[in-house]
Enzyme design. Structure first.
Site, PDB file in Angstrom:
ATOM      1  N   ASN A 282      48.466  44.722  46.008  1.00 36.82           N
ATOM      2  CA  ASN A 282      49.747  44.114  45.610  1.00 36.82           C
ATOM      3  C   ASN A 282      50.527  45.172  44.857  1.00 36.82           C
ATOM      4  OD1 ASN A 282      48.695  41.763  46.626  1.00 36.82           O
ATOM      5  ND2 ASN A 282      48.645  40.661  44.661  1.00 36.82           N
TER       6      ASN A 282
ATOM      7  N   GLU B  56      44.146  39.908  42.141  1.00 37.56           N
ATOM      8  CA  GLU B  56      44.529  40.604  40.912  1.00 37.56           C
ATOM      9  C   GLU B  56      43.638  40.288  39.698  1.00 37.56           C
ATOM     10  OE1 GLU B  56      48.694  39.916  40.141  1.00 37.56           O
ATOM     11  OE2 GLU B  56      49.313  40.971  41.940  1.00 37.56           O
TER      12      GLU B  56
ATOM     13  N   TYR C  41      54.183  46.108  43.022  1.00 42.06           N
ATOM     14  CA  TYR C  41      55.493  45.705  42.521  1.00 42.06           C
ATOM     15  C   TYR C  41      56.241  46.827  41.806  1.00 42.06           C
ATOM     16  CZ  TYR C  41      54.376  40.952  43.789  1.00 42.06           C
ATOM     17  OH  TYR C  41      54.061  39.837  44.520  1.00 42.06           O
TER      18      TYR C  41
ATOM     19  N   ARG D  72      49.295  34.493  54.248  1.00 46.31           N
ATOM     20  CA  ARG D  72      48.287  34.558  53.192  1.00 46.31           C
ATOM     21  C   ARG D  72      48.517  33.404  52.230  1.00 46.31           C
ATOM     22  NH1 ARG D  72      48.286  37.883  47.826  1.00 46.31           N
ATOM     23  NH2 ARG D  72      46.194  37.386  47.107  1.00 46.31           N
TER      24      ARG D  72
ATOM     25  N   GLU E 165      50.721  41.708  48.845  1.00 44.99           N
ATOM     26  CA  GLU E 165      51.947  41.214  48.202  1.00 44.99           C
ATOM     27  C   GLU E 165      52.871  42.384  47.939  1.00 44.99           C
ATOM     28  OE1 GLU E 165      51.585  38.960  44.536  1.00 44.99           O
ATOM     29  OE2 GLU E 165      49.863  37.861  45.343  1.00 44.99           O
TER      30      GLU E 165
ATOM     31  N   HIS F 116      43.198  32.431  43.307  1.00 43.13           N
ATOM     32  CA  HIS F 116      44.495  32.912  42.830  1.00 43.13           C
ATOM     33  C   HIS F 116      44.791  32.154  41.529  1.00 43.13           C
ATOM     34  CE1 HIS F 116      48.338  35.050  44.363  1.00 43.13           C
ATOM     35  NE2 HIS F 116      48.582  34.716  43.114  1.00 43.13           N
TER      36      HIS F 116
HETATM   37  C1  FCB Z   1      51.729  38.667  41.380  1.00 39.84           C
HETATM   38  C2  FCB Z   1      51.036  37.361  41.671  1.00 39.84           C
HETATM   39  C3  FCB Z   1      51.865  36.391  42.462  1.00 39.84           C
HETATM   40  C4  FCB Z   1      53.308  36.401  42.034  1.00 39.84           C
HETATM   41  C5  FCB Z   1      53.841  37.815  41.959  1.00 39.84           C
HETATM   42  C6  FCB Z   1      55.293  37.915  41.579  1.00 39.84           C
HETATM   43  O1  FCB Z   1      51.154  39.246  40.262  1.00 39.84           O
HETATM   44  O2  FCB Z   1      49.841  37.602  42.380  1.00 39.84           O
HETATM   45  O3  FCB Z   1      51.282  35.132  42.354  1.00 39.84           O
HETATM   46  O4  FCB Z   1      53.464  35.719  40.878  1.00 39.84           O
HETATM   47  O5  FCB Z   1      53.077  38.571  41.069  1.00 39.84           O
END
Ligand code: FCB
Length: 455
Positions: free
Chosen positions: A291, A163, A293, A74, A359, A118
């Protein structure tokens, strides 16, 4: 473990974070150039001028992907390389770079997944209001059509936006990302125009035909209460509304959530949200990109004292570290269970369409040891736990089609500059040498087996 046959294992990057060559081959200026040149915005004054120099090291990086055994990659296209001014004629050399990238991927049997936006908005468009201006949504659809025309035959997976929450709230609300503007009203206008841009771009690409998969990527974080009190429950509901439902609802239900309309009357203003906009935004996608995290552990915030985590201005809420949680180098709590949770929720509440994790990954304090090895066992453990969490969601009925680790290589981590290393591959910035970390060797085996080692 049961990853379905054909499950795509990949890695992700974004143009501004890796390419460099900021002033070459006719590339125009983006909001991230402007923002990073301004002292105080990015840690250590780092910029993406050179970054990983991927633009000049394309062949080497393609070989690296091949060696890692990646099945999918990607990447994002830099809008100001394609249209230096954000509208008007196409800059041929800019497009050629992505033609070479995509051809190189196909030669290695790596499936390309392309993100159109992006975060590197052409500065010229920002000068006209950026995402607070409706015009930017139309320009985005034109740009999408240009890239689609050139690459649709070779690229099966298309992601309109990465995002939109981050673009709108960190860029226009809190000012910690480009373009560095501060205002809830601006963040709300940006939210709507980003979503509208997604809808218009999707419609434009559909009209051009092809059986490509079109979708959008959202960053989603389940919101949990810090303490089980009425005030924390209320704060968590608002954070969930702002971070998740404000994007999921218009995309999949064609409306902004009721409680968010109460909080943000601007989203009910017919001057901003015009007739037909929500229909455009909610036109069906083929997949959702997620995505993931972290979760948000939310407490009410009466505005006293410093928030230890993120603060959500105007919501009376802040995030705190969950009790006992390990954290990454970003200070983000490690909570793989939140990934299963969000995937199952999407399935139950929003859509049964296929999902890609576009992600997921972590920064740790990586370094090359005297033997030149990067022993990032924390990242191996992190990925292992998150892959298992993804698999748990599949067992619960989620149609998960692939997983893109963030990131292929260490890169420019936005306001954190080069200080945070997310890569499977270590980048020695002085020499630009790439060294696969232990996690890269481990990931290669996972991909090969389409399975995880026994734990
Ligand atoms: C996300 C972003 C990516 C990267 C990660 C850690 O929010 O999409 O570009 O910075 O965080």
């Amino acid at each position: 473990m049961a990853f379905p046959e054909g499950f795509l294992w990949g890695a992700a990057t974004a143009a501004y974070q890796i390419e460099g060559a900021a002033h070459e081959d006719g590339r125009g200026r983006s909001i991230w150039d402007t923002f990073s040149y301004k002292p105080g915005n990015v840690l250590h004054g780092d910029t993406g001028d050179v970054a990983c120099d991927h633009y000049h090291r394309l062949e080497e990086d393609l070989d690296l992907m091949g060696e890692l055994g990646l099945q999918a990659y990607r990447f994002s296209v830099s809008w100001p390389r394609i249209q230096p001014e954000g509208s008007g004629p196409v800059n041929g050399p800019g497009l050629d770079f992505y033609r070479r990238l995509v051809a190189g991927l196909r030669d290695r049997s790596i499936t390309p997944a392309l993100t159109l936006y992006h975060w590197d908005l052409p500065q010229r468009l920002e000068d006209g209001g950026g995402w607070t201006s409706r015009d930017t949504a139309d320009r985005f659809a034109e740009y999408a059509a240009i890239v689609y025309e050139a690459l649709a035959d070779e690229v099966p997976v298309w992601i309109t936006l990465n995002e939109p929450w981050v673009s709108a709230w960190l860029g226009y609300g809190l000012g910690v990302h480009a373009p560095g503007r501060h205002g809830t009203g601006e963040a709300l206008s940006a939210t709507h125009h980003l979503l509208l841009g997604h809808g218009l771009a999707t419609a434009a690409m559909r009209e051009m035909g092809g059986d490509n998969q079109l979708g959008i990527t959202l960053n989603l974080s389940p919101a949990h209460v810090g303490k089980d009190t009425a005030a924390d429950r209320e704060a968590a509901r608002k954070v969930d509304g702002n971070a998740n439902r404000l994007y999921l609802d218009p995309l999949f239900n064609g409306s902004y959530p009721e409680d968010m309309l109460d909080l943000y009357p601007r989203l009910a203003d017919p001057g901003l949200v015009r007739d037909g906009d929500l229909e455009t935004i909610s036109r069906p996608v083929d997949f959702l990109g997620v995505n993931y995290y972290r979760r948000h552990t939310v407490r009410e915030d009466r505005g006293t004292g410093r928030a230890s985590g993120m603060s959500f201005p105007g919501l009376g809420a802040k995030t705190v570290q969950p009790h006992g949680a390990e954290t990454t180098a970003m200070g983000w709590p490690i909570e793989p269970g939140g990934l299963t949770e969000i995937l199952v929720r999407i399935n139950e509440e929003y859509t049964r369409k296929p999902i890609y994790i576009t992600e997921s990954g972590a920064a740790f304090h990586d370094y090359a040891d005297p033997a030149g090895e990067i022993r990032d066992e924390e990242r191996v453990a992190y990925l292992d736990a998150h892959f298992r969490a993804a698999e748990a969601a599949i067992r619960r009925g989620v149609d998960l089609r692939g997983y893109f680790v963030w990131s292929l290589m260490d890169n420019f981590e936005w306001a954190e500059g080069f200080s945070k290393r997310f890569g499977l591959v270590y980048v020695e910035y002085a020499s630009k040498k790439r060294i696969p970390k232990h996690s890269a060797h481990w990931y290669r085996k996972v991909i090969w087996a389409n399975d995880l080692p026994e734990s």
